[in-house]
Enzyme design. Structure first.
Site, PDB file in Angstrom:
ATOM      1  N   GLU A 240      60.123 -28.845  22.643  1.00 64.14           N
ATOM      2  CA  GLU A 240      59.253 -28.136  21.699  1.00 64.14           C
ATOM      3  C   GLU A 240      59.874 -26.824  21.239  1.00 64.14           C
ATOM      4  OE1 GLU A 240      54.878 -25.931  21.492  1.00 64.14           O
ATOM      5  OE2 GLU A 240      55.524 -26.903  23.341  1.00 64.14           O
ATOM      6  N   ARG A 241      60.342 -26.022  22.171  1.00 67.81           N
ATOM      7  CA  ARG A 241      60.836 -24.694  21.806  1.00 67.81           C
ATOM      8  C   ARG A 241      62.202 -24.741  21.142  1.00 67.81           C
ATOM      9  NH1 ARG A 241      57.653 -22.215  27.060  1.00 67.81           N
ATOM     10  NH2 ARG A 241      55.643 -22.367  25.982  1.00 67.81           N
ATOM     11  N   GLN A 336      62.676  -6.522   1.567  1.00 73.03           N
ATOM     12  CA  GLN A 336      62.816  -5.085   1.301  1.00 73.03           C
ATOM     13  C   GLN A 336      64.084  -4.807   0.504  1.00 73.03           C
ATOM     14  OE1 GLN A 336      60.875  -2.498   1.994  1.00 73.03           O
ATOM     15  NE2 GLN A 336      62.294  -0.864   1.403  1.00 73.03           N
ATOM     16  N   GLU A 367      54.518 -13.002  22.919  1.00 73.01           N
ATOM     17  CA  GLU A 367      54.081 -12.255  24.096  1.00 73.01           C
ATOM     18  C   GLU A 367      54.035 -13.177  25.315  1.00 73.01           C
ATOM     19  OE1 GLU A 367      53.230 -10.038  20.566  1.00 73.01           O
ATOM     20  OE2 GLU A 367      52.653 -12.088  21.094  1.00 73.01           O
TER      21      GLU A 367
END
Length: 379
Positions: A240-241, A336, A367
């Site tokens: 998954e990651r 930017q 997190e």
């Protein structure tokens, strides 16, 4: 630096060339996506399937290419770098891996043959009160004669509105700890008792609420073992990651490429804006971060191929954390550096930024990834 075999290099070039040919211009991408309204083009994805790419890591016995994680990452990286509108590919590959590991033979052949042909899949874990704390889920499946009856709500479910089927994570036993008593179920599209409702987001129609009301599925819909769904989820974390990281690597590379082209051409004060030290140094930093991220991703991909079935929670969380943070930083900075043009929908910068920002939330927030990494060091 990352090194590929001649075959892997040729594969990367093939995917890149396909994207240049099919989605290389804004007009082409608009045609595939109804001017950006859809994040996934079924027609384009099925063209990829005809080339064997949709089933890149599905075993050959189920019609797939039987390739490893390195090839899977190459495909995802190049597809995202080429801006191929196949947003359903990530959840599909994640879910297909779960079916291949845990489903019964008949169900496995049914689902995986569809994946190879270009079907998309969806996996449903989150609930209104169970996001990062997935183990707190309450959507329940109760045993009845011949099957199970499902009631409850799921949310933030990607692909559900066009998926051929949904892999549902539901509560089947409340007597033990919260990570016990969880089971995975196969829910085909159109199953009676399931309502799919769109959630409007910054990125468009991408995720959905699912409402289950006395939704019956037969015993054959159980994927894996009853009450062992949590361990099955944990077994898929490497894949998954890696998938999420490879996609964000490609997105970051695309943002870098587009920004570089722009600042070489855009002139102010009589010179290209990219020649000013402020922008030149920022691009140097981003190039370094992207290169380091690529090394991290492919080192895990190779390690996973060499050690199948081995859980690597620290490394898996690291690649997800690093790739998504680098992608977010690159796309925000790229917008930017392009000034007002970066904010205009005429260019792709604002869309890339929206796609990158959410990546730090899905698949386990960053997190949570930091918390996992810290725990592997005994903290």
């Amino acid at each position: 630096m990352v090194s590929f075999t001649p075959e892997q290099t040729a594969f990367a070039r093939a995917v890149s060339d396909f994207c240049k040919r099919e989605t290389g211009t804004r007009a082409q991408r608009d045609e595939w996506t109804d001017f950006g309204k859809e994040l996934h083009s079924d027609a384009l994805y099925r063209k990829m399937a005809e080339l064997g790419w949709a089933g890149i890591n599905v075993a050959e016995e189920y019609g797939g290419a039987g390739a490893g994680n390195v090839e899977m990452c190459i495909f995802l990286e190049e597809a995202m770098r080429g801006q191929a509108p196949v947003g359903g590919v990530g959840p599909t590959l994640i879910t297909a891996a779960a079916y291949e590991k845990f489903a019964g033979e008949d169900l496995k052949r049914e689902v995986l043959s569809g994946v190879v042909a270009g079907d998309c899949l969806s996996i449903s874990m989150s609930e209104p009160e169970a996001g990062s704390d997935v183990g707190a889920l309450t959507c329940r499946a109760e045993k009845v004669d011949g099957g199970w009856v499902i009631n409850g709500q799921k949310t933030w479910c990607s692909n559900a509105h066009f998926a051929a089927s949904i892999l549902l994570i539901a509560r089947t036993d409340r007597s033990g700890a919260k990570h016990e008593g969880i089971t995975q179920f196969h829910i085909p599209a159109g199953t009676a008792g399931l309502k799919i409702s769109q959630i409007d987001t910054l990125g468009g129609r991408e995720v959905n609420d699912l409402y289950f009301t006395d939704c019956f599925v037969p015993d054959s819909a159980v994927v894996g073992q009853v009450n062992n769904g949590w361990m099955q989820l944990m077994a898929g974390l490497n894949t998954e990651r890696l998938i999420l990281a490879a996609m964000q690597l490609g997105l970051a590379e695309r943002s870098f490429d587009d920004t570089l082209t722009f600042i070489k051409e855009r002139k102010q004060f009589g010179r290209p804006v990219g020649s000013f030290q402020a922008l030149r140094h920022r691009m140097a930093d981003h190039a370094t971060e992207i290169a380091a991220t690529k090394e991290l991703i492919y080192s895990l991909a190779k390690a996973s191929d060499e050690n199948p079935g081995t859980m690597m929670p620290r490394e898996a969380s690291m690649v997800k954390l690093k790739a998504t943070e680098v992608s977010k930083a690159m796309t925000i900075d790229g917008m930017q550096m392009m000034g007002g043009y970066g904010y205009a929908k005429e260019f792709d910068a604002e869309r890339l930024m929206r796609a990158a920002i959410i990546s730090t939330v899905y698949g386990g927030t960053n997190e949570i990834q930091r918390d996992i990494i810290g725990k592997t060091y005994g903290l």
